[in-house]
Motif scaffolding. Structure first.
Motif, mmCIF file in Angstrom:
data_model
loop_
_atom_site.group_PDB
_atom_site.id
_atom_site.type_symbol
_atom_site.label_atom_id
_atom_site.label_comp_id
_atom_site.label_asym_id
_atom_site.label_seq_id
_atom_site.Cartn_x
_atom_site.Cartn_y
_atom_site.Cartn_z
ATOM 1 N N MET A 1 0.843 -1.208 0.000
ATOM 2 C CA MET A 1 0.000 0.000 0.000
ATOM 3 C C MET A 1 0.871 1.249 0.000
ATOM 4 O O MET A 1 1.855 1.310 0.729
ATOM 5 C CB MET A 1 -0.920 0.003 1.226
ATOM 6 C CG MET A 1 -1.960 -1.118 1.214
ATOM 7 S SD MET A 1 -3.098 -1.047 2.629
ATOM 8 C CE MET A 1 -1.969 -1.549 3.942
ATOM 9 N N GLU A 2 0.513 2.196 -0.832
ATOM 10 C CA GLU A 2 1.285 3.434 -0.924
ATOM 11 C C GLU A 2 0.369 4.646 -0.921
ATOM 12 O O GLU A 2 -0.837 4.544 -1.202
ATOM 13 C CB GLU A 2 2.131 3.426 -2.196
ATOM 14 C CG GLU A 2 1.329 3.325 -3.480
ATOM 15 C CD GLU A 2 2.215 3.328 -4.715
ATOM 16 O OE1 GLU A 2 3.262 3.998 -4.665
ATOM 17 O OE2 GLU A 2 1.861 2.676 -5.708
ATOM 18 N N VAL A 3 0.947 5.792 -0.596
ATOM 19 C CA VAL A 3 0.192 7.036 -0.565
ATOM 20 C C VAL A 3 -0.050 7.516 -1.996
ATOM 21 O O VAL A 3 0.873 7.560 -2.813
ATOM 22 C CB VAL A 3 0.958 8.114 0.233
ATOM 23 C CG1 VAL A 3 0.155 9.408 0.260
ATOM 24 C CG2 VAL A 3 1.240 7.627 1.648
ATOM 25 N N LYS A 4 -1.304 7.894 -2.262
ATOM 26 C CA LYS A 4 -1.652 8.342 -3.602
ATOM 27 C C LYS A 4 -2.557 9.563 -3.527
ATOM 28 O O LYS A 4 -3.218 9.814 -2.521
ATOM 29 C CB LYS A 4 -2.394 7.237 -4.366
ATOM 30 C CG LYS A 4 -1.558 5.992 -4.654
ATOM 31 C CD LYS A 4 -2.384 4.993 -5.453
ATOM 32 C CE LYS A 4 -1.557 3.748 -5.794
ATOM 33 N NZ LYS A 4 -2.361 2.772 -6.573
ATOM 34 N N LYS A 5 -2.567 10.322 -4.623
ATOM 35 C CA LYS A 5 -3.580 11.352 -4.792
ATOM 36 C C LYS A 5 -4.895 10.663 -5.135
ATOM 37 O O LYS A 5 -4.901 9.576 -5.710
ATOM 38 C CB LYS A 5 -3.203 12.309 -5.921
ATOM 39 C CG LYS A 5 -1.905 13.056 -5.723
ATOM 40 C CD LYS A 5 -1.626 13.962 -6.918
ATOM 41 C CE LYS A 5 -0.302 14.679 -6.780
ATOM 42 N NZ LYS A 5 -0.025 15.556 -7.949
ATOM 43 N N ILE A 6 -5.999 11.311 -4.801
ATOM 44 C CA ILE A 6 -7.271 10.698 -5.165
ATOM 45 C C ILE A 6 -7.604 11.031 -6.618
ATOM 46 O O ILE A 6 -7.200 12.071 -7.155
ATOM 47 C CB ILE A 6 -8.423 11.142 -4.250
ATOM 48 C CG1 ILE A 6 -8.761 12.622 -4.450
ATOM 49 C CG2 ILE A 6 -8.124 10.848 -2.795
ATOM 50 C CD1 ILE A 6 -10.120 12.995 -3.901
ATOM 51 N N ASP B 1 -6.498 -0.005 0.345
ATOM 52 C CA ASP B 1 -6.311 -1.450 0.409
ATOM 53 C C ASP B 1 -7.210 -2.033 -0.658
ATOM 54 O O ASP B 1 -8.431 -2.116 -0.474
ATOM 55 C CB ASP B 1 -6.688 -1.976 1.794
ATOM 56 C CG ASP B 1 -6.452 -3.472 1.930
ATOM 57 O OD1 ASP B 1 -5.751 -4.043 1.076
ATOM 58 O OD2 ASP B 1 -6.989 -4.062 2.880
ATOM 59 N N ASN B 2 -6.614 -2.432 -1.783
ATOM 60 C CA ASN B 2 -7.373 -2.730 -3.001
ATOM 61 C C ASN B 2 -8.119 -1.457 -3.396
ATOM 62 O O ASN B 2 -7.503 -0.452 -3.656
ATOM 63 C CB ASN B 2 -8.291 -3.930 -2.801
ATOM 64 C CG ASN B 2 -7.494 -5.210 -2.575
ATOM 65 O OD1 ASN B 2 -6.463 -5.431 -3.220
ATOM 66 N ND2 ASN B 2 -7.960 -6.046 -1.654
ATOM 67 N N ASP B 3 -9.439 -1.457 -3.397
ATOM 68 C CA ASP B 3 -10.182 -0.261 -3.778
ATOM 69 C C ASP B 3 -10.751 0.469 -2.576
ATOM 70 O O ASP B 3 -11.480 1.456 -2.723
ATOM 71 C CB ASP B 3 -11.330 -0.630 -4.724
ATOM 72 C CG ASP B 3 -10.825 -1.069 -6.088
ATOM 73 O OD1 ASP B 3 -9.767 -0.578 -6.508
ATOM 74 O OD2 ASP B 3 -11.492 -1.899 -6.729
ATOM 75 N N ARG B 4 -10.402 0.044 -1.372
ATOM 76 C CA ARG B 4 -10.977 0.619 -0.155
ATOM 77 C C ARG B 4 -10.031 1.640 0.459
ATOM 78 O O ARG B 4 -8.872 1.335 0.725
ATOM 79 C CB ARG B 4 -11.284 -0.503 0.836
ATOM 80 C CG ARG B 4 -11.960 -0.029 2.121
ATOM 81 C CD ARG B 4 -12.441 -1.227 2.933
ATOM 82 N NE ARG B 4 -11.312 -1.973 3.481
ATOM 83 C CZ ARG B 4 -10.893 -1.868 4.733
ATOM 84 N NH1 ARG B 4 -11.512 -1.042 5.572
ATOM 85 N NH2 ARG B 4 -9.884 -2.593 5.167
ATOM 86 N N VAL B 5 -10.502 2.861 0.688
ATOM 87 C CA VAL B 5 -9.707 3.888 1.366
ATOM 88 C C VAL B 5 -9.541 3.495 2.828
ATOM 89 O O VAL B 5 -10.524 3.212 3.523
ATOM 90 C CB VAL B 5 -10.385 5.268 1.270
ATOM 91 C CG1 VAL B 5 -9.601 6.305 2.078
ATOM 92 C CG2 VAL B 5 -10.505 5.717 -0.183
ATOM 93 N N VAL B 6 -8.271 3.457 3.291
ATOM 94 C CA VAL B 6 -8.017 3.058 4.684
ATOM 95 C C VAL B 6 -7.268 4.135 5.476
ATOM 96 O O VAL B 6 -7.129 4.016 6.694
ATOM 97 C CB VAL B 6 -7.250 1.725 4.750
ATOM 98 C CG1 VAL B 6 -8.100 0.585 4.191
ATOM 99 C CG2 VAL B 6 -5.902 1.813 4.033
ATOM 100 N N THR C 1 -9.382 -0.570 11.806
ATOM 101 C CA THR C 1 -8.932 -1.955 11.580
ATOM 102 C C THR C 1 -7.526 -2.022 11.005
ATOM 103 O O THR C 1 -6.941 -3.106 10.928
ATOM 104 C CB THR C 1 -9.891 -2.685 10.624
ATOM 105 O OG1 THR C 1 -9.844 -2.056 9.333
ATOM 106 C CG2 THR C 1 -11.316 -2.662 11.152
ATOM 107 N N MET C 2 -6.971 -0.841 10.607
ATOM 108 C CA MET C 2 -5.653 -0.822 9.958
ATOM 109 C C MET C 2 -4.636 -0.037 10.779
ATOM 110 O O MET C 2 -3.525 0.213 10.309
ATOM 111 C CB MET C 2 -5.776 -0.192 8.561
ATOM 112 C CG MET C 2 -6.758 -0.874 7.631
ATOM 113 S SD MET C 2 -6.220 -2.528 7.148
ATOM 114 C CE MET C 2 -4.879 -2.106 6.027
ATOM 115 N N ARG C 3 -4.984 0.338 11.979
ATOM 116 C CA ARG C 3 -4.083 1.151 12.781
ATOM 117 C C ARG C 3 -2.928 0.325 13.338
ATOM 118 O O ARG C 3 -3.019 -0.892 13.439
ATOM 119 C CB ARG C 3 -4.864 1.840 13.910
ATOM 120 C CG ARG C 3 -5.813 2.891 13.374
ATOM 121 C CD ARG C 3 -6.725 3.488 14.415
ATOM 122 N NE ARG C 3 -7.696 4.382 13.783
ATOM 123 C CZ ARG C 3 -8.750 4.913 14.381
ATOM 124 N NH1 ARG C 3 -8.983 4.635 15.672
ATOM 125 N NH2 ARG C 3 -9.572 5.701 13.726
ATOM 126 N N GLY C 4 -1.838 1.039 13.665
ATOM 127 C CA GLY C 4 -0.659 0.371 14.180
ATOM 128 C C GLY C 4 0.301 -0.090 13.102
ATOM 129 O O GLY C 4 1.311 -0.736 13.407
#
Length: 364
Positions: free
Chosen positions: A1-6, A51-56, A86-89
């Motif tokens: 997972m990487e940081v992206k522009k929307i 995460d796939n198509d889900r913003v986390v 659910t994705m923290r830490g």
């Protein structure tokens, strides 16, 4: 997972994510509270991790020009930093915040700024609690002289151009357009109070309370003459039958002194967390401002990873941006950082802290 522009196709998913994470218990969208930050124009400054198509994870930067008496700073206002529970830490907020800071540097922002109570977390990224603001609390004991010539209206249907004309009289202000204010007036839970001259129908003052889920019973935006603003504040206090707080830059001494004289309680607070992201440009602007004050012997430079500041032949060197941030914006005093002579201290105390503030409609 990487940081992206929307992408433009991500808007719906982004709104759903932010509302679920940050506004689950209200009937409006977070994006409606911050119309400039979440506009199509600012889409390139919104960052997500998917995460796939889900913003986390998410954060947004809203670059804003802020004018002081002698400076114009480009400020990267950062907000809505959040990771799905659910994705923290996993360090996702760290990654997205670092990307936002890089974005601020790429856009030549002088500083980045945010509002949070997670001071230790953001300090790891170079943010420092700095700046100051005054809260004026008014209740039934607040008894100003009422300006009877005013007609008070409670409505968001007011000319953005009229509000902008008064707003631009502030020495400390952001650069806004009438179109910006028109968007602000649509923010949910916004209460707009205006005072009009009954003879000329000219707008003399305004007070803005509320902003979505924030600023309940706080007036975070105001403008106009002291007497007119005080009249509006008493009107608001009577309507709410309780305590109302006006927040203001500490430099507005005339209004502050008048309100305290007439029963308001004064509290001094901090402005926010600030990070100097472009030290070279930042130092040049601070030096230029000091020169405008008449201090031609003032020294303030950044080179080779070191800050140099002082007066005439007294120069202090440090690699601590935290000391510099708290010196420039307050609350640190020059003598807390170095043992300057009385002559140097006199000059430095006239220069620091610089007048700096962010109005409530601009905070994100």
């Amino acid at each position: 997972m990487e940081v992206k522009k929307i992408e433009s196709t991500d808007w719906t998913h982004l709104h759903e994510f932010l509302d679920q994470q940050l506004r689950a218990n209200v009937n409006w969208s977070l994006c409606d509270e911050y119309p400039l930050a979440f506009s199509e124009k600012n889409r390139g400054n919104i960052r997500v991790i998917k995460d796939n198509d889900r913003v986390v994870a998410h954060a947004v930067v809203h670059p804003t020009l802020i004018k002081t008496h002698y400076h114009v700073f480009k400020v990267g206002l950062i907000g809505s930093v959040v990771t799905d529970e659910t994705m923290r830490g996993q360090g996702l907020s760290r990654e997205i915040l670092q990307n936002c800071l890089s974005n601020c540097r790429e856009q030549d922002c002088d500083i980045a700024m945010l509002w949070t109570d997670l001071f230790n977390f953001y300090a790891k990224f170079g943010f420092e609690v700095a700046g100051s603001e005054v809260a004026l609390q008014v209740d039934a004991n607040y008894k100003p002289e009422i300006k009877e010539s005013l007609k008070i209206l409670e409505s968001s249907k007011v000319s953005p151009e009229a509000l902008l004309k008064i707003f631009n009289k502030h020495n400390l202000r952001s650069v806004r357009t009438a179109q910006d204010i028109a968007q602000f007036l649509k923010i949910p839970q916004t209460e707009v109070y205006t005072a009009w001259n009954q003879q000329t129908n000219a707008l003399e003052a305004y007070c803005i309370a509320g902003k979505g889920a924030d600023f309940t019973n706080y007036v975070h935006e105001w403008g106009g003459g002291v007497a007119a603003v005080q009249t509006l504040m008493k009107h608001i206090q009577i309507k709410k039958q309780g305590t109302v707080t006006l927040i203001t830059p500490p430099q507005c001494q005339n209004l502050i002194n008048k309100m305290v004289e007439q029963g308001a309680k004064k509290y001094l607070g901090v402005l926010g967390m600030i990070n100097i992201v472009n030290p070279t440009s930042f130092c040049k602007k601070i030096k230029k401002g000091a020169r405008a004050l008449g201090y031609s012997d003032f020294i303030f430079e950044f080179r080779d990873g070191q800050y140099y500041f002082g007066y005439a032949d007294e120069v202090y060197q440090t690699d601590s941006p935290h000391d510099i941030t708290r010196l420039v914006f307050g609350p640190s005093q020059p003598e807390e950082i170095h043992d300057f002579s009385e002559k140097a201290l006199s000059a430095l105390k006239d220069i620091f802290p610089i007048p700096f503030w962010v109005w409530g409609w601009d905070s994100i």
